[in-house]
Design a protein around this motif. Sequence first.
Motif, PDB file in Angstrom:
ATOM      1  N   TYR A 129       0.831  -1.211   0.000  1.00  0.00           N
ATOM      2  CA  TYR A 129       0.000   0.000   0.000  1.00  0.00           C
ATOM      3  C   TYR A 129       0.860   1.253   0.000  1.00  0.00           C
ATOM      4  N   PHE A 130       1.937   1.236   0.763  1.00  0.00           N
ATOM      5  CA  PHE A 130       2.809   2.412   0.875  1.00  0.00           C
ATOM      6  C   PHE A 130       3.242   2.915  -0.495  1.00  0.00           C
ATOM      7  N   PHE A 131       3.502   1.981  -1.405  1.00  0.00           N
ATOM      8  CA  PHE A 131       4.036   2.356  -2.717  1.00  0.00           C
ATOM      9  C   PHE A 131       2.961   2.835  -3.672  1.00  0.00           C
ATOM     10  N   THR A 132       1.686   2.759  -3.253  1.00  0.00           N
ATOM     11  CA  THR A 132       0.613   3.321  -4.084  1.00  0.00           C
ATOM     12  C   THR A 132       0.435   4.816  -3.813  1.00  0.00           C
ATOM     13  N   LYS A 135       4.601  10.098  -4.145  1.00  0.00           N
ATOM     14  CA  LYS A 135       5.920  10.119  -3.511  1.00  0.00           C
ATOM     15  C   LYS A 135       6.027  11.181  -2.418  1.00  0.00           C
ATOM     16  N   ASP A 136       5.288  12.289  -2.574  1.00  0.00           N
ATOM     17  CA  ASP A 136       5.308  13.305  -1.514  1.00  0.00           C
ATOM     18  C   ASP A 136       4.654  12.777  -0.246  1.00  0.00           C
ATOM     19  N   ASP A 137       3.559  12.013  -0.431  1.00  0.00           N
ATOM     20  CA  ASP A 137       2.876  11.424   0.736  1.00  0.00           C
ATOM     21  C   ASP A 137       3.726  10.325   1.354  1.00  0.00           C
ATOM     22  N   GLN A 138       4.438   9.562   0.498  1.00  0.00           N
ATOM     23  CA  GLN A 138       5.358   8.549   1.031  1.00  0.00           C
ATOM     24  C   GLN A 138       6.423   9.207   1.902  1.00  0.00           C
ATOM     25  N   ARG A 139       6.975  10.299   1.372  1.00  0.00           N
ATOM     26  CA  ARG A 139       8.029  11.014   2.097  1.00  0.00           C
ATOM     27  C   ARG A 139       7.513  11.550   3.427  1.00  0.00           C
ATOM     28  N   ASP A 140       6.333  12.189   3.365  1.00  0.00           N
ATOM     29  CA  ASP A 140       5.769  12.778   4.576  1.00  0.00           C
ATOM     30  C   ASP A 140       5.461  11.704   5.615  1.00  0.00           C
ATOM     31  N   LEU A 141       4.929  10.566   5.159  1.00  0.00           N
ATOM     32  CA  LEU A 141       4.568   9.503   6.098  1.00  0.00           C
ATOM     33  C   LEU A 141       5.799   8.953   6.788  1.00  0.00           C
ATOM     34  N   LEU A 142       6.865   8.739   6.033  1.00  0.00           N
ATOM     35  CA  LEU A 142       8.082   8.208   6.640  1.00  0.00           C
ATOM     36  C   LEU A 142       8.716   9.217   7.597  1.00  0.00           C
ATOM     37  N   ASP A 442      12.241  15.142  -2.526  1.00  0.00           N
ATOM     38  CA  ASP A 442      11.915  14.049  -3.432  1.00  0.00           C
ATOM     39  C   ASP A 442      11.818  12.777  -2.602  1.00  0.00           C
ATOM     40  N   PHE A 443      11.424  11.684  -3.213  1.00  0.00           N
ATOM     41  CA  PHE A 443      11.386  10.413  -2.489  1.00  0.00           C
ATOM     42  C   PHE A 443      11.498   9.276  -3.496  1.00  0.00           C
ATOM     43  N   VAL A 444      12.625   8.593  -3.423  1.00  0.00           N
ATOM     44  CA  VAL A 444      12.870   7.456  -4.317  1.00  0.00           C
ATOM     45  C   VAL A 444      13.399   6.292  -3.481  1.00  0.00           C
ATOM     46  N   ILE A 445      12.801   5.122  -3.690  1.00  0.00           N
ATOM     47  CA  ILE A 445      13.240   3.908  -2.995  1.00  0.00           C
ATOM     48  C   ILE A 445      13.868   2.970  -4.018  1.00  0.00           C
ATOM     49  N   GLU A 446      15.042   2.482  -3.689  1.00  0.00           N
ATOM     50  CA  GLU A 446      15.720   1.546  -4.574  1.00  0.00           C
ATOM     51  C   GLU A 446      16.230   0.350  -3.780  1.00  0.00           C
TER      52      GLU A 446
END
Length: 520
Positions: A129-132, A135-142, A442-446
């Motif tokens: 779900y996190f990856f849906t 990216k701004d919301d992913q960043r803010d949540l983390l 930004d927010f990028v996961i690799e």
Amino acid sequence: MEIKIISAKAHNFKAHRDLTVEFGDTTQITGDNGSGKSTTLELPSWTLYGTDTMGGKLDPTPTNYEYDHVLSETLLDIDGKQVLLGRGIEKGKATYYINEVPSKYGDFDEIVKSLFDKDLFLSLYNPSYFFTLHKDDQRDLLLRYVTPISNKEVFTEMSRTSPDEKAKDIKLNPQAAKLSELVKKHTLQQLGEIHKKNKNDKDTAYKRAQGRTEALVDQLSKLPPAPDDIEAVKAEDAALLEQIKALAAQTDLAGETNRKRTVLSSNIESLQRQIAQAKDRYMKVYNEPIEEHCPTCKRELDKASIDAVTASKETRKDELRADHQKLINERKELEVQLAAIEPVDVSEQISQMRALEVKRDATAEAVGGYKARQGMQADIDKARADEAETLASRNDSIFVLDAIKAFEAKEAELQAAKVQSLFTTLSISLFKEQKNGERKPDFVIEMDGKAYPLLSLSESVRAGLELREVLSEQSGVIAPVAVDNSESVFKIKQPSGQLILVKAVEDAPLEIKQMGGNAE
């Protein structure tokens, strides 16, 4: 906070006419494709939020059999306190239940929101779900659950001169020292706004100040040059002025004498005219004839009447003679006074005074020009001081803005390092370098140099599990985690909280069982 799913019930929920699921520390759900494995995972998410496990819209109504109503119930344990929540559909309308009591949506939603954050829970429950999220919301949540870097730590690291330098030995550099004082009164954002405005204002003001200084210098250049020895010129000017005043005093005194003579002469002339007029009046009476007949009745006058007329004429003659003599006496007296006042010739003094005044014009102009230059120079000095003050204020704002950029860059570096330290196999990028050198959030996961969308199913599951563990640890929320398609992952480390494994088994019916021990 620890969240556990005790059980979930379904009535006419998709393919499940009636289903009860008991969850343990590890629960395994197996079955062939289409047996309802994934639907079982949707019972808690639909109960709480009316969505599937990915946060998308979900219509659970059956399509292959008749039904009366739809109901999904989930029994949760929140730090030892149980709450039973239910969501249903009856006659096309949504229904809500709190501990089996029919409730309004507002009350139900308030209960759910008070328990936990939706994005956090779904990210913990279904790591995909996190990856849906954007990216701004992913960043803010983390970052929401990662302790921010303190200003003090950033100031210290901004000022570090060597990797081995101890924090207590670090002396703040000028930028850090400046900001450390300013943030006592304003936030960095406020400081940025204040100094951006001041810089823009001072840019304009500095151009105006330069223009004024240049204009004054140009005006000064057009004034007559100052004498080599202004004090000598001042002394000469003062001496000339004293000489002119002395001559003016003489001419004033002579002028008073001459004015007296002029007044006396004027008065004598006036008396002479009055004497002539008095003589005319006398001669007119003198020449009057003595009439012997009455002018009215023409009767001849007697001697007594004639004598009376004659006596009257003599009386008027005597009066006019006396007036005439009085005027003559006054004229003689003024003539005596005029004769006693000698006229004064001041033409030489006036000529000298005019010559001195012409000479003094040059010295007065030189002194006046010098004073004008002094006044102009004072204006130039003030204009230059204003110009320097404006430039200093502008440069100070530029310094503060540069310091803020340096602070934000170091803060971003420290924050990125802190976040990265939480992960073992994932690489997290929080910022993107711009062409102008600035960093944009930004927010990028690799994983192994590959972005999340390029990961295999097994890799994406492992990436999701690692990320949800970091979220769980940082937020302090322990929640169940469901791993769909677990057959694609060879090893799954036992996560914090309950583990729900969903595995496809060909030609097998739906089977749900609790397991003990580690899932790895």
